[in-house]
Scaffold this motif. Structure first.
Motif, PDB file in Angstrom:
ATOM      1  N   HIS A 162      -9.159  17.600   3.489  1.00 27.94           N
ATOM      2  CA  HIS A 162      -8.012  17.772   2.595  1.00 27.94           C
ATOM      3  C   HIS A 162      -8.247  18.976   1.693  1.00 27.94           C
ATOM      4  O   HIS A 162      -9.374  19.210   1.226  1.00 27.94           O
ATOM      5  CB  HIS A 162      -7.813  16.529   1.719  1.00 27.94           C
ATOM      6  CG  HIS A 162      -7.498  15.293   2.488  1.00 27.94           C
ATOM      7  ND1 HIS A 162      -6.215  14.897   2.756  1.00 27.94           N
ATOM      8  CD2 HIS A 162      -8.307  14.367   3.079  1.00 27.94           C
ATOM      9  CE1 HIS A 162      -6.227  13.765   3.459  1.00 27.94           C
ATOM     10  NE2 HIS A 162      -7.496  13.430   3.662  1.00 27.94           N
ATOM     11  N   GLU A 163      -7.195  19.712   1.433  1.00 29.52           N
ATOM     12  CA  GLU A 163      -7.223  20.798   0.460  1.00 29.52           C
ATOM     13  C   GLU A 163      -6.121  20.509  -0.548  1.00 29.52           C
ATOM     14  O   GLU A 163      -4.939  20.525  -0.213  1.00 29.52           O
ATOM     15  CB  GLU A 163      -6.999  22.141   1.142  1.00 29.52           C
ATOM     16  CG  GLU A 163      -7.306  23.329   0.255  1.00 29.52           C
ATOM     17  CD  GLU A 163      -7.206  24.647   1.006  1.00 29.52           C
ATOM     18  OE1 GLU A 163      -7.902  25.588   0.623  1.00 29.52           O
ATOM     19  OE2 GLU A 163      -6.421  24.730   1.975  1.00 29.52           O
ATOM     20  N   VAL A 164      -6.513  20.229  -1.770  1.00 28.60           N
ATOM     21  CA  VAL A 164      -5.572  19.754  -2.782  1.00 28.60           C
ATOM     22  C   VAL A 164      -5.282  20.838  -3.822  1.00 28.60           C
ATOM     23  O   VAL A 164      -6.043  21.792  -3.975  1.00 28.60           O
ATOM     24  CB  VAL A 164      -6.104  18.480  -3.480  1.00 28.60           C
ATOM     25  CG1 VAL A 164      -6.297  17.369  -2.459  1.00 28.60           C
ATOM     26  CG2 VAL A 164      -7.427  18.753  -4.195  1.00 28.60           C
ATOM     27  N   GLU A 165      -4.191  20.656  -4.537  1.00 30.88           N
ATOM     28  CA  GLU A 165      -3.751  21.659  -5.529  1.00 30.88           C
ATOM     29  C   GLU A 165      -4.551  21.558  -6.828  1.00 30.88           C
ATOM     30  O   GLU A 165      -4.029  21.271  -7.894  1.00 30.88           O
ATOM     31  CB  GLU A 165      -2.258  21.475  -5.818  1.00 30.88           C
ATOM     32  CG  GLU A 165      -1.345  21.930  -4.691  1.00 30.88           C
ATOM     33  CD  GLU A 165      -1.281  23.454  -4.569  1.00 30.88           C
ATOM     34  OE1 GLU A 165      -1.719  24.145  -5.513  1.00 30.88           O
ATOM     35  OE2 GLU A 165      -0.799  23.954  -3.538  1.00 30.88           O
ATOM     36  N   LEU A 166      -5.853  21.781  -6.681  1.00 33.25           N
ATOM     37  CA  LEU A 166      -6.765  21.744  -7.830  1.00 33.25           C
ATOM     38  C   LEU A 166      -7.771  22.883  -7.698  1.00 33.25           C
ATOM     39  O   LEU A 166      -7.856  23.527  -6.643  1.00 33.25           O
ATOM     40  CB  LEU A 166      -7.503  20.393  -7.881  1.00 33.25           C
ATOM     41  CG  LEU A 166      -6.652  19.147  -8.176  1.00 33.25           C
ATOM     42  CD1 LEU A 166      -7.462  17.886  -7.908  1.00 33.25           C
ATOM     43  CD2 LEU A 166      -6.149  19.157  -9.611  1.00 33.25           C
ATOM     44  N   GLY A 167      -8.542  23.112  -8.753  1.00 37.32           N
ATOM     45  CA  GLY A 167      -9.612  24.089  -8.705  1.00 37.32           C
ATOM     46  C   GLY A 167     -10.925  23.393  -8.408  1.00 37.32           C
ATOM     47  O   GLY A 167     -10.961  22.355  -7.735  1.00 37.32           O
ATOM     48  N   HIS A 168     -12.022  23.946  -8.939  1.00 35.48           N
ATOM     49  CA  HIS A 168     -13.313  23.315  -8.691  1.00 35.48           C
ATOM     50  C   HIS A 168     -13.444  21.993  -9.445  1.00 35.48           C
ATOM     51  O   HIS A 168     -14.157  21.100  -9.000  1.00 35.48           O
ATOM     52  CB  HIS A 168     -14.447  24.259  -9.105  1.00 35.48           C
ATOM     53  CG  HIS A 168     -15.797  23.720  -8.782  1.00 35.48           C
ATOM     54  ND1 HIS A 168     -16.230  23.550  -7.484  1.00 35.48           N
ATOM     55  CD2 HIS A 168     -16.811  23.271  -9.581  1.00 35.48           C
ATOM     56  CE1 HIS A 168     -17.442  23.034  -7.492  1.00 35.48           C
ATOM     57  NE2 HIS A 168     -17.816  22.845  -8.750  1.00 35.48           N
TER      58      HIS A 168
END
Length: 269
Positions: A250-256
């Protein structure tokens, strides 16, 4: 909560939480403690009994008699086995799962490398260890970089100046700047950063072997990346992901800064 007395290393403190029955050993990110995953109260906590370990120089974990030179040389990779062997002495040899966020993923991955035949699930969030991060490699393995790192640790002004410069040059974003600055604004924090990163400098997972083990033992893998993460992005992990037969990514709309309520809500959905 409790302690594992790791031979030749020290006391590793762990927090216990979660309402599930399946054991999961969890390793947090820099500047946090083993309680970091408490926030995943709807997604992860109901499924597992979590043993969340404090890294050394974090929480209540303490090295036993290590000199500064030993710390700067680094903890041998073979010592990671001590976590499981001492845990088995307390709870019996059994199947388990592992979870790691950021630098904590190094230990989780090495446990997969060593105990793949006993592992059910691997959960990695913004993981270090899947590719070489040039910034860490420079300050931990390059002679010039190590000198700069040591000097910045001792200086009241150099570390903040370097962090601000990296932000200005867009090597890091606002969120990474905030995280980094909050960890170097006192002499003790700078020293803890210096010792932490040097202690784990040798903990480099063999990702090719790990991928083979995951495929061979059909270990369930969940990998989560922040779309805006400039530290450990999905793009850097693509060679490893390409070696896995059946990973959930998953690649989510957040940073580190990934272990948040927003991630918990995302995982539930």
């Amino acid at each position: 909560m409790g302690y594992l007395h790791l031979p030749g290393l020290g006391k590793a403190h762990f927090h216990e939480y979660g309402t599930g029955q399946k054991p999961l050993l969890a390793f947090h990110g820099y500047g946090m403690t083993g309680k970091q995953f408490h926030v995943l109260e709807q997604s992860i906590i109901p499924q597992y009994h979590i043993y969340g370990f404090d890294h050394f120089f974090h929480g209540e974990s303490r090295l036993d008699g290590w000199t500064e030179q030993q710390i700067l040389t680094g903890m041998p990779k073979t010592m990671v086995r001590n976590y499981m062997e001492e845990w088995f002495k307390l709870y019996g040899r059994q199947r388990f799962s592992v979870m790691g966020y950021s630098i904590g993923a190094n230990i989780a991955l090495i446990l997969v490398e060593e105990y793949a035949d006993l592992i059910d699930v691997v959960i990695l969030m913004a993981p270090d260890g899947l590719a070489v991060f040039k910034g860490f490699h420079f300050i931990l393995h390059n002679k010039l970089g190590r000198g700069i790192f040591r000097t910045a640790t001792k200086s009241k002004w150099l570390a903040p100046f370097l962090i601000k410069s990296l932000k200005k040059l867009r090597f890091i974003d606002e969120s990474l700047y905030t995280i980094a600055y909050n960890e170097i604004d006192t002499e003790q924090k700078r020293l803890d950063t210096y010792y932490t990163l040097n202690l784990i400098r040798l903990l480099k997972p063999d990702v090719k072997h790990i991928a083979q083990q995951i495929n061979q033992h059909k270990i369930k893998c969940l990998l989560i990346f922040g779309k805006h993460d400039q530290l450990f992005p999905k793009s850097a992990a693509m060679p490893f992901l390409g070696m896995l037969d059946n990973a959930e990514v998953h690649e989510v709309e957040l940073g580190h800064w990934l272990v948040t309520k927003a991630l918990d809500e995302y995982l539930v959905k």
